[in-house]
Design an enzyme around this catalytic site. Structure first.
Site, mmCIF file in Angstrom:
data_model
loop_
_atom_site.group_PDB
_atom_site.id
_atom_site.type_symbol
_atom_site.label_atom_id
_atom_site.label_comp_id
_atom_site.label_asym_id
_atom_site.label_seq_id
_atom_site.Cartn_x
_atom_site.Cartn_y
_atom_site.Cartn_z
ATOM 1 C CD GLU A 1 1.396 -1.803 5.395
ATOM 2 O OE1 GLU A 1 2.015 -0.802 5.805
ATOM 3 O OE2 GLU A 1 0.437 -2.328 5.991
ATOM 4 N NE ARG B 1 7.551 10.247 3.268
ATOM 5 C CZ ARG B 1 7.193 8.978 3.393
ATOM 6 N NH1 ARG B 1 7.960 8.119 4.018
ATOM 7 N NH2 ARG B 1 6.060 8.554 2.879
ATOM 8 C CE LYS C 1 1.710 2.935 1.033
ATOM 9 N NZ LYS C 1 2.368 1.620 1.001
HETATM 10 P P1 ATP Z 1 3.090 6.203 2.708
HETATM 11 O O1 ATP Z 1 3.411 6.996 3.935
HETATM 12 O O2 ATP Z 1 2.822 7.015 1.513
HETATM 13 O O3 ATP Z 1 2.074 5.153 2.941
HETATM 14 P P2 ATP Z 1 5.100 4.349 3.176
HETATM 15 O O4 ATP Z 1 6.487 4.759 3.442
HETATM 16 O O5 ATP Z 1 4.260 3.888 4.300
HETATM 17 O O6 ATP Z 1 4.428 5.482 2.370
HETATM 18 P P3 ATP Z 1 5.708 1.879 1.968
HETATM 19 O O7 ATP Z 1 4.809 1.006 1.196
HETATM 20 O O8 ATP Z 1 6.167 1.413 3.282
HETATM 21 O O9 ATP Z 1 5.003 3.264 2.066
HETATM 22 O O10 ATP Z 1 6.938 2.336 1.076
HETATM 23 C C1 ATP Z 1 7.799 1.505 0.343
HETATM 24 C C2 ATP Z 1 9.116 2.209 0.203
HETATM 25 O O11 ATP Z 1 8.930 3.468 -0.446
HETATM 26 C C3 ATP Z 1 9.716 2.509 1.556
HETATM 27 O O12 ATP Z 1 11.076 2.128 1.519
HETATM 28 C C4 ATP Z 1 9.553 3.985 1.724
HETATM 29 O O13 ATP Z 1 10.587 4.525 2.490
HETATM 30 C C5 ATP Z 1 9.564 4.488 0.282
HETATM 31 N N1 ATP Z 1 8.833 5.737 0.173
HETATM 32 C C6 ATP Z 1 7.555 5.967 0.537
HETATM 33 N N2 ATP Z 1 7.215 7.254 0.351
HETATM 34 C C7 ATP Z 1 8.302 7.870 -0.172
HETATM 35 C C8 ATP Z 1 8.595 9.206 -0.582
HETATM 36 N N3 ATP Z 1 7.677 10.159 -0.502
HETATM 37 N N4 ATP Z 1 9.836 9.474 -1.061
HETATM 38 C C9 ATP Z 1 10.750 8.496 -1.152
HETATM 39 N N5 ATP Z 1 10.543 7.219 -0.786
HETATM 40 C C10 ATP Z 1 9.337 6.898 -0.292
HETATM 41 MG MG MG Z 2 3.472 2.671 5.533
#
Ligand code: ATP
Ligand code: MG
Length: 550
Positions: free
Chosen positions: A30, A255, A265
């Site tokens: 995102e 994760r 983020k």
């Molecule tokens: P955040 O919580 O940091 O905002 P998010 O999961 O909301 O992370 P996205 O932009 O939706 O962020 O993530 C894109 C991809 O990266 C998703 O498939 C998510 O599962 C993966 N991802 C995000 N954080 C991690 C992590 N700490 N380890 C492995 N994969 C991750």
């Molecule tokens: Mg997110």
């Protein structure tokens, strides 16, 4: 070394059985912030698996929440994925599919599987029930298909305020899986979208949009992190009931977390917005851009991520392991050099005044092909302040009155006099040198225990060194937040130290992102933002030693 993991096994079976001829994965960020090292894991997994099986990977922006998203984030994400060394097959935006998503929502309404609800967000939450109690049906749940079609069209037409109406999937308010209790799939949001402008005032919810995006692109394996496990039944419901031709399979993995930092983020944005750091690319941040600015290499990050493996469990990994991989990567690549971070002047009294000689020094003894550099030596040099002690403790082998040490690449010097100012601070050390002891001449007459680094004073180039400590003074704060304490309570107030020292004169031409190993101080990167020829700035990437063992 090829390693196996459970996702690879599934993919291999799907190819062997003929379920898929080719696999397609996607990395779906995102654009609401910069990527962090956790995302690097998802990137390596998605692109890496597709590569392993000659498949394809799309970069797709999950841009369904215009209030939080921004073009700046889109640009930084593209840059970071490329920098990490990956090439996407197609660049897509979830917002490219808004028309199709709308049509699929209409299809659900026509099938009696979606309805417009007037409950407020709070009421919806209240009606949803809990893990132990079933939910309650909304009084609007049984609107006719005609009424729902009309209301949904009017939602799109802009007749309603934000929050006034939502579209919900009609699934099961009694389901033990809360995600299936009539989830909201569309909301009203009068917001300008970075891609679609003002075309839409209703936006699909992630849980509805994501499976459709995957299906539209023909993604075969939709890899995500384990917090989405409970959403998998909804994911499959959406794909099925929206009658998507392609049926992607969601597979979850754990994760990645790191000690002494936060990895979300939302939290990273808070650190930026509240001024705890100097932007998303601050070298203390666990963002890809922060690590890059600090001096990390894509190779080091990729190797680190691979080493953490793929499993269902999420793990907080010791930051020392990340550091280990950048040391490994730079060991043979980075030129060695000498820099004095906290200078103390040394005058070598018996060295001829006005004379400067050039000494040969290997650029990298572990990689002799890198050749030789030349460093000047003269009567005045700088050494490190803490390489001298007037009253040393036992086993102090560096410089003190009467003691002899080796100057790296040069001569033995012996401390004769200590010059102090009026308040008793040491301002200068007077030494003698022994011409017989010149480095490289095979001198074996006597031994000394200490070897000091130094730079010649008249030609030394001033430089700023930035030393970093962990941003967060807790190992697992991401998991430990409570009502009384948030991660902000653990922010390290002294995570950055800027000091002024000197470097060798042969470094005048260095440019942004050049990396060096400074003798005894570790690896440093020329800062891409603040460094210029008139004011050179180094970021410490990592010190030389770590307790971490693989
Ligand atoms: P955040 O919580 O940091 O905002 P998010 O999961 O909301 O992370 P996205 O932009 O939706 O962020 O993530 C894109 C991809 O990266 C998703 O498939 C998510 O599962 C993966 N991802 C995000 N954080 C991690 C992590 N700490 N380890 C492995 N994969 C991750
Ligand atoms: Mg997110």
């Amino acid at each position: 070394m090829e390693t196996s993991n459970f996702i690879k096994t599934i993919i291999k079976e799907d190819l062997d059985s003929g379920k898929h001829k080719e696999i397609i994965t996607r990395f779906p960020p995102e654009p609401n912030g910069y990527l962090h090292i956790g995302h690097a894991k998802s990137i390596v997994i998605n692109f890496g698996l597709a590569d392993d099986f000659n498949g394809r990977t799309n970069l797709r922006f999950d841009d369904t929440n215009p209030l939080k998203e921004d073009q700046e984030y889109v640009d930084s994400i593209k840059e970071d994925v490329k920098w990490l060394g990956f090439e996407w097959e197609e660049l897509r935006f979830a917002s490219d599919y808004f028309d199709e998503m709308y049509d699929r929502a209409v299809l659900l309404i026509n099938k009696g599987l979606a309805y417009v609800d007037d409950l407020t967000a709070d009421e919806i939450r209240e009606y949803r029930g809990t893990l132990t109690e079933p939910g309650k049906e909304s009084p609007f749940r049984n609107r006719s298909i005609e009424e729902n079609l009309d209301l949904f069209a009017r939602m799109r037409g802009g007749e309603f305020e934000n929050g006034q109406k939502v579209l919900r999937a009609k699934i099961d308010m009694g389901s033990p899986n809360i995600n299936l209790r009539d989830p909201v799939i569309y909301r009203v949001s009068h917001a300008h979208h970075h891609n679609t402008g003002d075309k839409w005032c209703i936006y699909p919810m992630y849980a509805f949009a994501h499976p459709l995006e995957d299906a539209i692109e023909g993604v075969t394996h939709s890899l995500c992190t384990t917090e989405f496990e409970d959403q998998r039944p909804l994911y499959n419901w959406v794909v099925e009931q929206c009658e998507m031709a392609s049926k992607p399979q969601q597979i979850e993995f754990g994760r990645l977390g790191l000690t002494n930092t936060v990895m979300s983020k939302r939290k990273l944005k808070q650190l930026v917005d509240e001024g705890f750091v100097d932007g998303w690319d601050d070298p203390r941040m666990p963002t890809i851009s922060g690590l890059r600015r600090k001096g990390y290499t894509p190779e080091a990050i990729r190797e680190f991520v691979k080493e953490t493996g793929i499993s269902k469990g999420s793990g907080v990994v010791d930051s020392a392991m990340l550091e280990h991989f950048v040391r490994e990567d730079l060991k043979l690549k980075a030129p060695r050099t000498m820099g004095v971070l906290r200078p103390l002047k040394v005058v070598i009294k018996n060295y001829p005044e006005g004379q400067v000689e050039m000494l040969d020094a290997e650029i990298n003894p572990e990689n002799p092909e890198m050749g030789i550099r030349q460093i000047p030596f003269s009567r005045e040099i700088y050494i490190e302040q803490d390489d001298f002690m007037e009253n040393p403790p036992n086993k102090y082998f560096r410089l003190f009155p009467g003691n002899e040490v080796r100057l790296k690449h040069a001569y033995f010097i012996k401390c004769e006099d200590v010059i102090k100012d009026e308040s008793g601070n040491v301002v200068e050390i007077h030494c003698t040198y022994d011409p017989e002891t010149k480095s490289g001449t095979g001198f074996t007459g006597r031994k000394v225990k200490g070897t000091l680094h130094w730079v010649e004073a008249s030609q030394a180039i001033p430089a700023e060194f930035r030393l970093y400590e962990p941003l967060i003074l807790d190992n697992t704060v991401d998991e430990e937040e409570s009502e009384n304490k948030t991660f902000l309570d653990y922010v390290n107030e002294s995570s950055l130290e800027k000091i002024k020292g000197f470097i060798e004169p042969n470094m005048a031409e260095i440019k942004a992102h050049d990396k060096f190993q400074f003798f005894r101080h570790g690896y440093f990167n020329v800062d891409p933002k603040d460094s210029n020829p008139a004011h050179i700035v180094f970021n410490q990437i990592v010190s030389l030693k770590s307790s971490f063992k693989l």
